[in-house]
Each structure stands twice: as structure tokens, then as C-alpha cells.
Design a protein around this motif. Sequence first.
Motif, PDB file in Angstrom:
ATOM      1  N   UNK A 107       8.135  -3.909  -5.782  1.00  0.00           N
ATOM      2  CA  UNK A 107       7.563  -3.005  -6.408  1.00  0.00           C
ATOM      3  C   UNK A 107       6.474  -3.564  -7.704  1.00  0.00           C
ATOM      4  N   UNK A 108       5.441  -3.929  -7.145  1.00  0.00           N
ATOM      5  CA  UNK A 108       4.440  -5.038  -8.054  1.00  0.00           C
ATOM      6  C   UNK A 108       3.249  -4.253  -8.315  1.00  0.00           C
ATOM      7  N   UNK A 109       3.025  -3.420  -7.773  1.00  0.00           N
ATOM      8  CA  UNK A 109       1.581  -2.745  -7.904  1.00  0.00           C
ATOM      9  C   UNK A 109       1.351  -1.980  -9.265  1.00  0.00           C
ATOM     10  N   UNK A 110       1.028  -2.961 -10.054  1.00  0.00           N
ATOM     11  CA  UNK A 110       0.943  -2.517 -11.589  1.00  0.00           C
ATOM     12  C   UNK A 110      -0.329  -3.165 -12.218  1.00  0.00           C
ATOM     13  N   UNK A 111      -0.919  -2.553 -13.093  1.00  0.00           N
ATOM     14  CA  UNK A 111      -2.425  -2.885 -14.032  1.00  0.00           C
ATOM     15  C   UNK A 111      -1.851  -3.190 -15.297  1.00  0.00           C
ATOM     16  N   UNK A 112      -2.868  -4.101 -15.938  1.00  0.00           N
ATOM     17  CA  UNK A 112      -2.601  -4.575 -17.269  1.00  0.00           C
ATOM     18  C   UNK A 112      -4.056  -4.296 -18.153  1.00  0.00           C
ATOM     19  N   UNK A 113      -3.861  -3.810 -19.490  1.00  0.00           N
ATOM     20  CA  UNK A 113      -5.314  -3.569 -20.008  1.00  0.00           C
ATOM     21  C   UNK A 113      -5.172  -4.174 -21.321  1.00  0.00           C
ATOM     22  N   UNK A 164      -5.025  -6.654 -12.053  1.00  0.00           N
ATOM     23  CA  UNK A 164      -4.308  -6.128 -11.079  1.00  0.00           C
ATOM     24  C   UNK A 164      -3.443  -6.888 -10.518  1.00  0.00           C
ATOM     25  N   UNK A 165      -2.315  -6.417  -9.791  1.00  0.00           N
ATOM     26  CA  UNK A 165      -1.594  -6.973  -8.921  1.00  0.00           C
ATOM     27  C   UNK A 165      -1.914  -6.281  -7.507  1.00  0.00           C
ATOM     28  N   UNK A 166      -1.894  -7.236  -6.704  1.00  0.00           N
ATOM     29  CA  UNK A 166      -1.957  -6.765  -4.904  1.00  0.00           C
ATOM     30  C   UNK A 166      -1.024  -7.601  -4.191  1.00  0.00           C
ATOM     31  N   UNK A 167      -0.592  -6.828  -3.093  1.00  0.00           N
ATOM     32  CA  UNK A 167       0.206  -7.840  -2.224  1.00  0.00           C
ATOM     33  C   UNK A 167      -0.412  -9.046  -1.634  1.00  0.00           C
ATOM     34  N   UNK A 168       0.572  -9.828  -1.299  1.00  0.00           N
ATOM     35  CA  UNK A 168       0.260 -11.312  -0.790  1.00  0.00           C
ATOM     36  C   UNK A 168       0.841 -11.796   0.334  1.00  0.00           C
ATOM     37  N   UNK A 169       0.244 -12.588   1.076  1.00  0.00           N
ATOM     38  CA  UNK A 169       1.235 -13.365   2.165  1.00  0.00           C
ATOM     39  C   UNK A 169       1.355 -12.392   3.332  1.00  0.00           C
ATOM     40  N   UNK A 170       2.523 -12.422   3.777  1.00  0.00           N
ATOM     41  CA  UNK A 170       2.995 -11.325   4.974  1.00  0.00           C
ATOM     42  C   UNK A 170       3.216  -9.971   4.276  1.00  0.00           C
ATOM     43  N   UNK A 171       3.441 -10.015   3.123  1.00  0.00           N
ATOM     44  CA  UNK A 171       3.581  -8.560   2.335  1.00  0.00           C
ATOM     45  C   UNK A 171       2.451  -7.706   2.253  1.00  0.00           C
ATOM     46  N   UNK A 172       1.306  -8.728   2.018  1.00  0.00           N
ATOM     47  CA  UNK A 172       0.312  -7.716   1.890  1.00  0.00           C
ATOM     48  C   UNK A 172      -0.872  -8.004   2.988  1.00  0.00           C
ATOM     49  N   UNK A 173      -0.808  -9.151   4.000  1.00  0.00           N
ATOM     50  CA  UNK A 173      -1.715  -9.227   4.939  1.00  0.00           C
ATOM     51  C   UNK A 173      -0.891  -9.446   6.118  1.00  0.00           C
ATOM     52  N   UNK A 174      -0.193  -8.572   6.871  1.00  0.00           N
ATOM     53  CA  UNK A 174       0.741  -8.604   8.066  1.00  0.00           C
ATOM     54  C   UNK A 174      -0.354  -8.883   9.019  1.00  0.00           C
ATOM     55  N   UNK A 175       0.219  -9.643  10.101  1.00  0.00           N
ATOM     56  CA  UNK A 175      -0.604 -10.082  11.213  1.00  0.00           C
ATOM     57  C   UNK A 175       0.237  -9.704  12.533  1.00  0.00           C
ATOM     58  N   UNK A 176      -0.719  -9.910  13.756  1.00  0.00           N
ATOM     59  CA  UNK A 176      -0.296  -9.603  14.922  1.00  0.00           C
ATOM     60  C   UNK A 176      -0.406  -8.406  15.570  1.00  0.00           C
ATOM     61  N   UNK A 177       0.214  -8.393  16.674  1.00  0.00           N
ATOM     62  CA  UNK A 177       0.126  -6.803  17.746  1.00  0.00           C
ATOM     63  C   UNK A 177       0.692  -5.793  16.902  1.00  0.00           C
ATOM     64  N   UNK A 187      -3.191  -4.930   3.899  1.00  0.00           N
ATOM     65  CA  UNK A 187      -2.604  -3.891   2.811  1.00  0.00           C
ATOM     66  C   UNK A 187      -3.088  -4.488   1.713  1.00  0.00           C
ATOM     67  N   UNK A 188      -3.308  -5.715   1.402  1.00  0.00           N
ATOM     68  CA  UNK A 188      -3.886  -6.115   0.113  1.00  0.00           C
ATOM     69  C   UNK A 188      -4.888  -5.637  -0.395  1.00  0.00           C
ATOM     70  N   UNK A 189      -5.930  -5.473   0.463  1.00  0.00           N
ATOM     71  CA  UNK A 189      -7.215  -5.003   0.246  1.00  0.00           C
ATOM     72  C   UNK A 189      -7.208  -3.676  -0.273  1.00  0.00           C
ATOM     73  N   UNK A 190      -6.410  -3.022   0.264  1.00  0.00           N
ATOM     74  CA  UNK A 190      -6.050  -1.387   0.231  1.00  0.00           C
ATOM     75  C   UNK A 190      -5.481  -1.122  -1.054  1.00  0.00           C
ATOM     76  N   UNK A 191      -4.623  -2.114  -1.525  1.00  0.00           N
ATOM     77  CA  UNK A 191      -3.961  -2.005  -2.927  1.00  0.00           C
ATOM     78  C   UNK A 191      -4.997  -2.104  -3.898  1.00  0.00           C
ATOM     79  N   UNK A 192      -6.039  -2.963  -3.667  1.00  0.00           N
ATOM     80  CA  UNK A 192      -7.098  -3.081  -4.669  1.00  0.00           C
ATOM     81  C   UNK A 192      -7.826  -2.015  -4.920  1.00  0.00           C
TER      82      UNK A 192
END
Length: 548
Positions: A107-113, A164-177, A187-192
Motif C-alpha cells: 500500500x505504497x502508491x502515494x504522492x507528496x506535494x 511519487x512512489x511507484x512499485x519496484x523489483x518483482x512487485x513493480x516489474x514482474x517477469x516471465x511467461x 506495473x511500475x510504469x503504469x503506476x507512474x
Amino acid sequence: MSYRYHLRSFLTLVAIAGTVHATSLSSASSHVQVTLNGTTVIGKHSSDRDVDFFGGIKYGHAQRFEVAEPYAFSNLTGESINATNFGKACFQPLFGEGLTFDDLSDDCLNINIFRPARAQAKSLPVLIWIYGGAYVQGDSSMYDGANLVARSIAQGKPILFASINYRLGPWGFPQGIAATTAGLLNLGLKDQLLALQWVQDNIEIFGGDPTQVTIVGQSAGGGSIQLHHLNPAADHLFRASIMQSPSTVPFFNGTIREAYWAQLSLLAGCPTSLDLRCLQEVDDEILWNASLPLFSTVGDAIRGGDYPFVPNIDGDLILGSPAALESSGSLLRKPFIIGTNLDEGTTFAPFGLQNESDFLAFLASNTNPLAGAEVVGATPTVLALYPDMPSLYGPAAANEGFPLGAQFTRASAVAADAGFLEPVRFFAQAAVNNSDSDVYVYRFSAQESVTNASLGVTHGVELPFLFEADKYDDALSNALAEAWIGFVVDLEPSIRLNGRSAQWPRYTSDDGQVVEFVGGKQEAHLIPDTFELNRTDFIAANPDIFAH
């Protein structure tokens, strides 16, 4: 030396530019508030810098390995939220000293101003910061936007700063079939993009102008912005950008890294990598621990298959290889600043390479694994372009007794050219030639930024000069801030050239002038865009070798 070491070294460096997870606004603070869709958002005001802060505001929500949805404040049961501190950071395999495991969350998709005080009734240009960290680490709390806002006020060109925060690693950029089949790549780019849409919908409430949004990022943040420039669906989300040392990872489809995803699944106790449900359901700490061994074994620098969690060609956000898309005229017609640091590659080249054999092994493991024949055929040319002559490469301190290896600076030159300089030069030239964009190019070479002589003016050393005005209130820091703020406000950056105020000349294909930030009394000067040109021309002519 492992890639894991270099990532941690980079985070230590970047931590200089930011703060711990709580905001750095001074103790002389009071509360301030806005109303967002019927919900009162309570932030805080810093009287010494006359800046308001609202932190940890949710812009989206998602379960693990799901595309995020917009977060609707109208669904809150309470009447107010506390936005006086940063929110949770996203789960990530590696993190810096400012974070602990307890600071991480799905639960990290937040923005700061950060905004000038009393800005609510105004309509200010907006700078949105997208952090870097090789797509596997980073957090918006590391970057103190209050300093840039205060500088903009002093400059007479006030801006609003958002991060902004966006998801990272396997949480933000799942790989594979499985992730490819399920449409869960990038997913991390879509968060952005979701965060940028939130800004369009809500920033006026805070005093920002949604038509004057400039997105700014460093390293993977800058690389993300390059990809957004290739996405027609992002056209309405920003008007300009600044890309600091945008990192270019090798681009493939999502299935090429199936072995990494299979290893992650196995270490998490899942019987197969082809079913995401097991990984979606395992305990947070189990998945986090399962991700760590991958960073003990992956390679350094620009290896084709050795970044386990990165953006992929998905046919949606990324339609093909960036080099091909840029050449075809697919870039959005938007102005931008882009540049690199003098010694980028020293952050990424492996330590301990001692002889020609080591260097050849480095080349073999840091080129496209799907282009074996092309790599073999190009090796004599690469060796001619990068001869075994340490004096040709910097920094000089790394060649005095070779503390990091006799081939370190040679490998660093390859890493810098293929991972940064050539992609930046190619991107700038494509924008000028194919989209008629206003482009401004820089090189950061200031020796006063060096913290390790053997690494030189390496990746990320310019960040403190932007974000830590209280520590670096000098000519170089002021020159960077003046140029960046001026561009966000006017789209025409001013700069101090040879100690005098001047307009930053636009980059052209005929006369490619580059602003080189050198520091000292000179601050900056103009140089032709011809440095290392024979090497980058070769890389540009052979994009498959480095999977660009």
C-alpha cells in the motif's frame, strides 16, 4: 564485485540528496489544509522556508501483481486524513539507510506535494519528481522538495514540487511467461502514469497548474520518462521533461527472464512459476527474502539479460525497442533537458578486472545474449574503439595503482557509452530530427561533486546540488537550480556561461552544443557534442548488440 554492491553504493550516494523517512521541514511548523473531494487533507507549514507540505496522499491502490486503480477519496469513511509525513515506501529488494523493512508496503502508491505557502489560490507550474534506482529500489522520501520550492521563491519563479512512489523489483516489474500472459508487465510504469493522471485531476486544489507539468527524473526515473515520451497515451499528462542520466536497460519481451521468475518462485516456496497465485499469496517477508539471492548472482553494467526486474516490450506501453521507435518518429513533440555525468560507468562497471581476458569476459556477459553472432563479429571493432590504454579513460585516480582493477576504467567507458551517453545522444538527435522538439543537452563534469576519487564524477553525484541547498549553496548548485526551475516555468532555461547569465542554446543536429557544468567560478561553458563520438556512433549503428 556484484551488482548488489553497486546498488547499495548508489543508494548511499543518493541518500545524501534526501532525508530520512520523515519530512525535513523544520520544527517551526504548523498545520495547513485543503479539501479534496470532500475530504480534509491536513499538511504542515514550515515558517522558516515558507513552504507547505502534504505527504503520503494515496493516488492509487492495488493488490500484489495487479494493475493499480485510482484511489477515490470520496469513499473514505472519515472526514480528514493526516498528510504531515511521507507514506509507506514500496516493497523493494534493496533499500538505503533511511528505510527499514517496516517502512515497506504494498500500500505504497502515494504522492507528496511541496508548495509555496498561500499558493492555493494560484496556478503554479508543477515539477513532478520520479526517483531512480535501477527499477529495484527508491523512495520519494529521499528527495526533499522543500529546498527547490524555496529556491524557486527566491528566484521569483515559484513552482510546486510533487514526488511519487511507484512499485519496484518483482512487485513493480514482474517477469516471465505468467506475467506476460496475464498482461502484468510494466506495473511500475503504469503506476507512474496513474500518478500523473492524479496530478491532472487534483493539482489545482493545491495551487498547481495541470497544463504546466514538467516530469523530472534521474537514472531509472529518467529512463522511465524516456519511455513516456514514446507513449501516445501519455501526451496529455505533461508538457515537458528533464532527464538526468537516464539509464537504458536492455529491452526484450517479458518471457526472456523466465529463469529469474522461476528462481524467485522456487525460493518463495511456489511449485511453479507459471501460476502467479502462489506468489500473490505468500507472506511479504517470504517474497522479500526470495528476491535477495537474485542480486548476489546477477551481473554488472549493461548485461543483456542480467537486470532481473526492468521494463519490457509489452505491445502496450512499450511497442518495440526504444531505438527503433525513436528512429521512426514516435517521440512525443515536447521540449526537454537531457544529459549525463562525466564518469557514469564507474558506478556500474565491476571491480577486479585485471587483464584482456577479464575484459573480454566482461564484454561477453554485458551484451545481448540473443545476438551472439553479432557480438562475436563486432568484438575486434570494440577492442579497437576501447584499446587497452588506461590513460585514455578516467578518472585518473582509478589508474594510479589500479585500486579497482587494471581494466576498471576501460570497462567503465563501455558501461558509460552503451548505458548512458549513446542512448542520450541518440534520443536528443531523434527528437530534433523527427519531432522538431526544443532540446537542451548537458554534461555534468564538476570535480567539486566527487566523493570518491576512483569513481570520479559518477552516476548521481549531481543530486545533492539540486536537493540540498543548505549544504551546497554555491555557484554550481545555484546554476543547476536556476536552469531547472527556469525550464519548469518558462520552458527556456537560463544558465551562467563562463560566469555570465545567458540563454541555454537549443541543441540542433547541425550544431549540437552541450552545456558542460564544470563548477568553480566558470560554473558552465559550451562544448560541441563530439566527445566519444566514434564510440557512440558504433553503438548507435549496432543497437542489437546492446539490446537498445
